[in-house]
Design a protein around this motif. Structure first.
Motif, PDB file in Angstrom:
ATOM      1  N   ARG A 184      -7.187  -6.475   9.555  1.00 45.38           N
ATOM      2  CA  ARG A 184      -6.912  -5.020   9.112  1.00 45.38           C
ATOM      3  C   ARG A 184      -5.778  -4.558   8.728  1.00 45.38           C
ATOM      4  O   ARG A 184      -4.719  -5.014   9.254  1.00 45.38           O
ATOM      5  N   MET A 185      -5.526  -3.475   8.076  1.00 45.70           N
ATOM      6  CA  MET A 185      -4.351  -2.871   7.760  1.00 45.70           C
ATOM      7  C   MET A 185      -4.471  -1.330   7.837  1.00 45.70           C
ATOM      8  O   MET A 185      -5.589  -1.005   7.378  1.00 45.70           O
ATOM      9  N   LEU A 186      -3.534  -0.736   8.469  1.00 42.68           N
ATOM     10  CA  LEU A 186      -3.678   0.909   8.461  1.00 42.68           C
ATOM     11  C   LEU A 186      -2.385   1.387   8.337  1.00 42.68           C
ATOM     12  O   LEU A 186      -1.394   1.044   8.789  1.00 42.68           O
ATOM     13  N   LEU A 187      -2.395   2.934   7.650  1.00 44.46           N
ATOM     14  CA  LEU A 187      -1.097   3.588   7.493  1.00 44.46           C
ATOM     15  C   LEU A 187      -1.832   4.669   8.445  1.00 44.46           C
ATOM     16  O   LEU A 187      -2.596   5.441   8.411  1.00 44.46           O
ATOM     17  N   LEU A 210     -10.614   6.583   4.218  1.00 45.80           N
ATOM     18  CA  LEU A 210      -9.683   7.399   4.137  1.00 45.80           C
ATOM     19  C   LEU A 210      -9.720   8.775   5.019  1.00 45.80           C
ATOM     20  O   LEU A 210     -10.865   9.459   4.791  1.00 45.80           O
ATOM     21  N   GLY A 211      -8.716   9.013   5.672  1.00 48.63           N
ATOM     22  CA  GLY A 211      -8.847  10.290   6.583  1.00 48.63           C
ATOM     23  C   GLY A 211      -9.302  10.070   8.222  1.00 48.63           C
ATOM     24  O   GLY A 211      -9.399  10.677   8.840  1.00 48.63           O
ATOM     25  N   VAL A 217       0.865  -1.289   0.076  1.00 47.18           N
ATOM     26  CA  VAL A 217       0.026  -0.043  -0.027  1.00 47.18           C
ATOM     27  C   VAL A 217       0.805   1.336  -0.107  1.00 47.18           C
ATOM     28  O   VAL A 217       1.805   1.360   0.941  1.00 47.18           O
ATOM     29  N   GLU A 218       0.852   1.957  -1.019  1.00 49.36           N
ATOM     30  CA  GLU A 218       1.613   3.273  -1.239  1.00 49.36           C
ATOM     31  C   GLU A 218       0.599   4.374  -1.015  1.00 49.36           C
ATOM     32  O   GLU A 218      -0.545   4.322  -1.597  1.00 49.36           O
ATOM     33  N   MET A 219       1.132   5.654  -0.532  1.00 43.99           N
ATOM     34  CA  MET A 219       0.401   6.872  -0.438  1.00 43.99           C
ATOM     35  C   MET A 219       1.123   8.018  -0.662  1.00 43.99           C
ATOM     36  O   MET A 219       2.308   7.910   0.069  1.00 43.99           O
ATOM     37  N   ILE A 259      -4.675   7.348   8.594  1.00 40.09           N
ATOM     38  CA  ILE A 259      -5.064   7.811   7.345  1.00 40.09           C
ATOM     39  C   ILE A 259      -5.659   7.176   6.450  1.00 40.09           C
ATOM     40  O   ILE A 259      -6.691   7.327   5.364  1.00 40.09           O
ATOM     41  N   VAL A 260      -5.365   5.818   6.368  1.00 37.84           N
ATOM     42  CA  VAL A 260      -5.904   4.748   5.302  1.00 37.84           C
ATOM     43  C   VAL A 260      -6.139   3.555   6.265  1.00 37.84           C
ATOM     44  O   VAL A 260      -5.237   3.135   7.093  1.00 37.84           O
TER      45      VAL A 260
END
Length: 226
Positions: free
Chosen positions: A117-120, A194-195, A90-92, A107-108
């Protein structure tokens, strides 16, 4: 002679129809990746998202981005782009705000609210931020975070979370930050936000230009341009 001309005209006519039909065919959808220009979701594809608050379009170095206020703004997508992925990246491209930045910012978020789950994420403090890449899978959980690996707020960055069947790795601007062993099983259910977290906690203050999800390991030399 007239027969020859008629045959020639007929062949040209048929060829033109074939070319037109072929050109109208859509390119096949690449199910191995999901690539969101966030401004396009907000501006051109609003039917794909649920909008909370009033996220705004802003100018960014690569085009329009979406600005989140850190209080109410978020986008929710009824999509699960990691389904059946044994590995993923996952890129951002984003810009965390330097003005009254909350400490904990999600953020994501992709997957379930509190299970797989995964989170940025980032943590913001004293004009700096540090990255947090989080993965939960099949009762295993891991957060890659180091408060010493700081970066100035208020600038544009590329971050990446790379997950393999046996490890997770984080990158900031193409430079590896943390790598750790992790036994990963596919995240097959859930949605995307997102956010903010999917449960509407830990809001992000800043702008997001692009999020790309690939169902494979992507190395820095193949990261999206920044």
């Amino acid at each position: 002679m007239m027969t020859f001309k008629a045959n020639t005209i007929f062949l040209i006519f048929v060829s033109t129809i074939i070319i037109a039909c072929n050109s109208s065919k859509k390119e096949p959808i690449d199910s191995s990746k999901t690539d969101w220009i966030i401004a396009n979701l907000l501006e051109k594809e609003p039917d794909q998202i649920s909008i909370q608050g009033n996220p705004k379009l802003v100018n960014a170095p690569l085009g329009k981005a979406v600005c989140f206020d850190g209080i109410y703004d978020a986008l929710f997508l009824d999509q699960m782009p990691l389904k059946d992925a044994n590995s993923f990246t996952v890129e951002m491209i984003f810009k965390p705000s330097e003005v009254e930045a909350p400490f904990e910012q999600r953020i994501v978020h992709i997957g379930e609210v509190s299970k797989d789950r995964m989170l940025l994420e980032i943590r913001a403090k004293n004009g700096q931020w540090y990255f947090d890449g989080f993965v939960a899978s099949n009762e295993n959980k891991k957060a890659l975070i180091d408060e010493k690996l700081t970066h100035p707020l208020g600038k544009w960055y590329h971050v990446a979370l790379v997950v393999t069947p046996n490890s997770i790795i984080t990158f900031v601007n193409g430079k590896k930050e943390i790598e750790a062993p992790f036994l990963f099983k596919p995240i097959n259910t859930g949605k995307t936000s997102l956010g903010v977290r999917l449960n509407k906690k830990s809001w992000f203050k800043g702008s997001i230009y692009r999020v790309k999800i690939s169902k494979k390991v992507v190395l820095p030399n193949h990261f999206i341009h920044f």
